[in-house]
Design an enzyme around this catalytic site. Structure first.
Site: not given
Ligand code: HEM
Length: 149
Positions: A96, A139
Site C-alpha cells: 500500500y 484482505e
Molecule cells: C486504496 C488503494 C487501492 C485502491 C482504491 C485499489 C483499487 C482497485 C480496483 C478498483 C481494482 C479493480 C477491481 C476490479 O477488477 O473490478 C483493483 C485491482 C487491482 N489492484 Fe488495487 N487498489 C488499491 C491498492 C492496491 C495495491 C496497494 C496494489 C499492489 C501494489 C494493488 C494491485 C491491484 C492489482 C494487481 C489488481 C488487479 C489488476 C488486474 O486486473 O490486472 N492495488 N484495485
C-alpha cells in the site's frame, strides 16, 4: 484504522469534478510511477493494463470514493470487488505505501500545484489511508479464511 478528518473529507469531495475530468490521466501517471518497481509491476495483469482497463477501473474507484467518502456504505459492493481482486493477485499490506507514493505525486503532476495544493494532497493522503486500512483489514481476513478453509 485511520479515519480522514471531516475537513479532509470536505476537501476530497470538492476535488470530485477535477477527478472526473482527469481521473484516467492521473491513474495512468500513477501506474507509470508504480511500475518503476518490477516486483510491483509483476502483481499486475499485463492485458488489463495495456488495454487501458486498469487505469479506467482505478479512476472510477477513486471518483466513487471522493463522492462517497462520508457515505462509505455506498461503496461496500465496490470494496468487495477490490478485495476479491487483490486477494486473487496477492496484494498485501506492505504494497500500500507504494501506491500512496505513486498516486499522490500523480495527482500533483496532473492537476498542477495550484489545484493540487499541499492542503489538497494532505487531504487525499488521509483519504487514501482510510480506504487502504479498510481494504487491508478485509484482505487480511480473506487470506485468513482461505488458510482456515
Ligand atoms: C486504496 C488503494 C487501492 C485502491 C482504491 C485499489 C483499487 C482497485 C480496483 C478498483 C481494482 C479493480 C477491481 C476490479 O477488477 O473490478 C483493483 C485491482 C487491482 N489492484 Fe488495487 N487498489 C488499491 C491498492 C492496491 C495495491 C496497494 C496494489 C499492489 C501494489 C494493488 C494491485 C491491484 C492489482 C494487481 C489488481 C488487479 C489488476 C488486474 O486486473 O490486472 N492495488 N484495485
Amino acid at each position: 484504522m485511520r479515519t480522514a478528518s471531516p475537513h479532509a473529507m470536505t476537501i476530497v469531495k470538492s476535488t470530485a469534478p477535477a477527478l472526473e475530468k482527469h481521473g484516467v490521466e492521473i491513474t495512468t501517471a500513477m501506474y507509470a510511477r508504480l511500475f518503476r518497481d518490477p516486483a510491483i509491476e509483476a502483481l499486475f495483469d499485463k492485458a488489463a493494463q495495456s488495454s487501458g482497463e486498469q487505469p479506467r477501473r482505478l479512476a472510477g474507484a477513486i471518483l466513487a470514493y471522493a463522492r462517497n467518502i462520508d457515505k462509505l456504505a455506498n461503496l461496500r459492493p465496490a470494496v468487495s470487488r477490490m478485495v476479491a481482486r487483490h486477494v486473487e493477485t496477492g496484494v498485501k499490506a506492505e504494497h500500500y505505501p507504494y501506491v500512496a507514493e505513486a498516486l499522490l505525486p500523480a495527482i500533483r503532476d496532473v492537476l498542477g500545484p495550484d489545484v493540487a495544493t499541499d492542503e489538497v494532497l494532505a487531504a487525499w493522503g488521509e483519504a487514501y489511508w482510510m480506504l487502504a486500512d479498510i481494504l487491508i483489514a478485509a484482505e487480511a481476513q480473506a487470506y485468513e479464511d482461505a488458510v482456515a478453509a
